[in-house]
Design an enzyme around this catalytic site. Structure first.
Site, PDB file in Angstrom:
ATOM      1  N   LYS A  75      60.147  23.576 -25.708  1.00 13.02           N
ATOM      2  CA  LYS A  75      61.559  23.189 -25.650  1.00 13.02           C
ATOM      3  C   LYS A  75      62.381  24.335 -25.074  1.00 13.02           C
ATOM      4  CE  LYS A  75      61.546  20.224 -29.792  1.00 13.02           C
ATOM      5  NZ  LYS A  75      61.964  18.965 -29.161  1.00 13.02           N
ATOM      6  N   ASP A 128      55.300  17.880 -26.824  1.00 11.44           N
ATOM      7  CA  ASP A 128      56.492  17.824 -27.668  1.00 11.44           C
ATOM      8  C   ASP A 128      56.646  16.458 -28.347  1.00 11.44           C
ATOM      9  OD1 ASP A 128      58.772  18.733 -28.882  1.00 11.44           O
ATOM     10  OD2 ASP A 128      60.032  18.634 -27.083  1.00 11.44           O
ATOM     11  N   ARG A 136      54.680  11.635 -33.547  1.00  4.25           N
ATOM     12  CA  ARG A 136      53.931  10.374 -33.544  1.00  4.25           C
ATOM     13  C   ARG A 136      52.437  10.611 -33.667  1.00  4.25           C
ATOM     14  NH1 ARG A 136      56.410   8.974 -27.751  1.00  4.25           N
ATOM     15  NH2 ARG A 136      58.042  10.241 -28.717  1.00  4.25           N
TER      16      ARG A 136
END
Ligand code: BES
Ligand code: MN
Ligand code: ZN
Length: 493
Positions: A272, A342, A346
């Protein structure tokens, strides 16, 4: 110091307190129960109301200074013209707790004229919300400069079984939310996967729940290649923690609550950008919510079976980290092409959903700070609610409304599924920018087998970066309320 809550059944003018809070509706007249107090204050309250200096608008406050004994101060808090609800009571109590904190008072008494049971519950939850803080990592001022923190909250109300039960429920929810908020505020070097083991063990011990703790090798033995690929870049031991509360009949299919517990999310190799990356300590808020809800369920002693499962790790870049293009295999055998490291939440949830099946769930609900896209779509005021089962989704939406954590239904149409098709594996872990929250939910659905499932994307609602007036900025406690209301409603049904 956790707050201690009590319920007192005396006339409001007979309490001994540093601060009596009186919650009043818009355009108030002096409630008759306050005549005695007003005499102690030489008629100041009646005069103030007569002059309309205090009009009872929502969040309006007015402080009166009394003597050294009896009622030392009176704080009027307005709740506005809208009908009295649990949410209105909660909000007023939160405002009051914030004022008590500013005054440096360690005790307050709350009085809402004609409060019904639900309002008593709201008062307790609100007091917890408004007084919450995380002072652990700040050096305290010298004793003489220090202001006391609120430690004791008493609710002045009538004595009946409904009120006592509502008070106890309020305490359960307030303390559950405090657990979730604390975990959400703790920095990533303090809240680690091991912290979830510790908190899970405390909750299990306190309420006689079953506890399962899995580490890297246990998860490898179960084939959890999806969860473990996220943990590949960190030296910290990843943890799966499951709490089993058996309040219902033996064999009753449980409600299973599942939480994403990323103690920090750097993005991994798909790292990020630096600005605001520090917020990603909150990426464990779903797991914190499950812990808080399990504490509340344990305190409420609900006659229902509930399982809480959290998956906790840290998403780090390293020489060992999973890379874009890698293919991993989840514990149901399905293969996943990693497009973006990233999109890690999930991947953790996929194996938790497969693991959930062993409990034969009546329904599974997960909460996760899953996508930035849900923040774009719904902002900070609504939880994204995803399900292929409309009845289940409506039940969760109703629970969120009751809790004051409103959700909004999102579509899960098959058309979107095209976006996560892979050329080399059974699916990709991302579906591009379009409908990013929906493709994430559809990814999760691939790991659900044979039970209703609802996914809550709480990325916009678990943490508030601004002071909301009645809720201090920081972790909000969402989704504890939604989980508790859902389980409560099921236990009643
Ligand atoms: N934890 C983040 C989601 C998030 C992002 C929450 C911003 C709050 C603010 C999640 O793991 C993530 O990074 N999601 C990616 C997915 C993308 C790579 C498909 C995102 O939303 O950008
Ligand atoms: Mn991420
Ligand atoms: Zn994340």
């Amino acid at each position: 110091m956790p707050i201690s809550y009590s319920l007192v059944h005396v006339a409001p003018d007979a309490v001994e307190t540093p601060l009596l809070v009186v919650v009043l509706a818009a355009d108030p007249s002096l409630p008759s129960a306050l005549n005695g107090i007003d005499r102690q204050l030489n008629g100041a309250i009646a005069r103030t109301l007569g002059r309309r200096d205090f009009r009872g608008g929502r969040d309006e406050t007015m402080l009166f200074v009394g003597g050294d004994a009896g009622i030392q101060r009176v704080l009027l808090v307005g709740r506005g013209a809208a009908p009295l609800t649990r949410a209105a009571a909660r909000r007023a109590a939160s405002i009051a707790a914030r004022q008590a904190g500013k005054l440096g008072l360690s005790t307050m008494h709350l009085y809402l004229p004609d409060a019904a049971a639900a309002h008593v519950e709201g008062l307790v939850i609100g007091a917890g919300a408004g007084s919450w803080s995380y002072p652990d990592l700040q050096t305290q001022p010298a004793e003489k400069d220090r202001r006391a923190r609120l430690e004791q909250v008493a609710v002045v109300a009538s004595d009946n079984a409904d009120v006592r039960a509502a008070f106890a429920a309020g305490v359960a929810i307030a303390e559950g939310q405090a657990i979730a908020k604390r975990l959400g505020q703790m920095p990533g070097n303090y809240c680690t996967p091991e912290t979830f083991v510790e908190v899970g063990r405390e909750i299990a011990d306190r309420h006689g729940m079953g506890l399962t703790v899995l580490g890297r090798s246990d998860m490898a033995a179960l084939g959890m290649g999806s969860f473990l690929c996220v943990a590949q870049g960190t030296t910290q031991e990843p943890r799966l923690v499951a709490l089993e509360y058996n309040g219902g009949p033996e064999g009753q299919r449980p409600v299973v609550l599942i939480g994403k517990g990323l103690c920090f999310d750097t993005g991994g190799i798909s790292i990020k950008p630096a600005p605001e990356m520090e917020w990603m300590k909150f990426d464990m808020s779903g797991a914190g919510g499950v812990m808080g809800a399990m504490e509340a369920v344990g305190q409420l002693k609900l006659p229902i079976n509930v399982v809480g499962i959290i998956g906790s790790t840290t998403n780090m870049p390293s020489g060992d980290a999973v890379k874009p293009g890698d293919v991993v295999r989840a514990s149901n055998g399905k293969t996943i092409e990693i497009i973006n490291t990233d999109a890690e939440g999930r991947l953790v949830l996929a194996d938790l959903l497969v693991y959930a099946k062993r409990f034969n769930p009546a329904i599974a609900i997960d909460a996760a700070t899953l996508t930035g896209a849900i923040v774009v779509g719904l902002g900070h005021s609504a939880v994204g609610v995803f399900s292929t089962d409309k009845v289940a989704a409506d039940e969760v939406l109703a629970a969120g409304d009751a809790a004051g954590e409103p959700g909004w239904p999102m579509p899960m149409w098959d058309d979107y599924r095209e976006q996560i098709k892979s050329d080399v594996a059974d699916m990709k872990n991302t579906g591009g920018r379009a409908a990013g929250s929906i493709t994430a939910a559809l990814f999760l659905q691939e790991f659900v087998d044979g039970f209703p499932f609802v996914h809550l994307d709480v990325a916009g609602t678990a943490y508030s970066q601004s002071d909301l007036g009645w809720i201090p900025k920081g972790p909000t406690g969402t989704p504890v309320g939604t989980f508790v209301e859902f389980v409560r409603a099921r236990a009643r049904a």
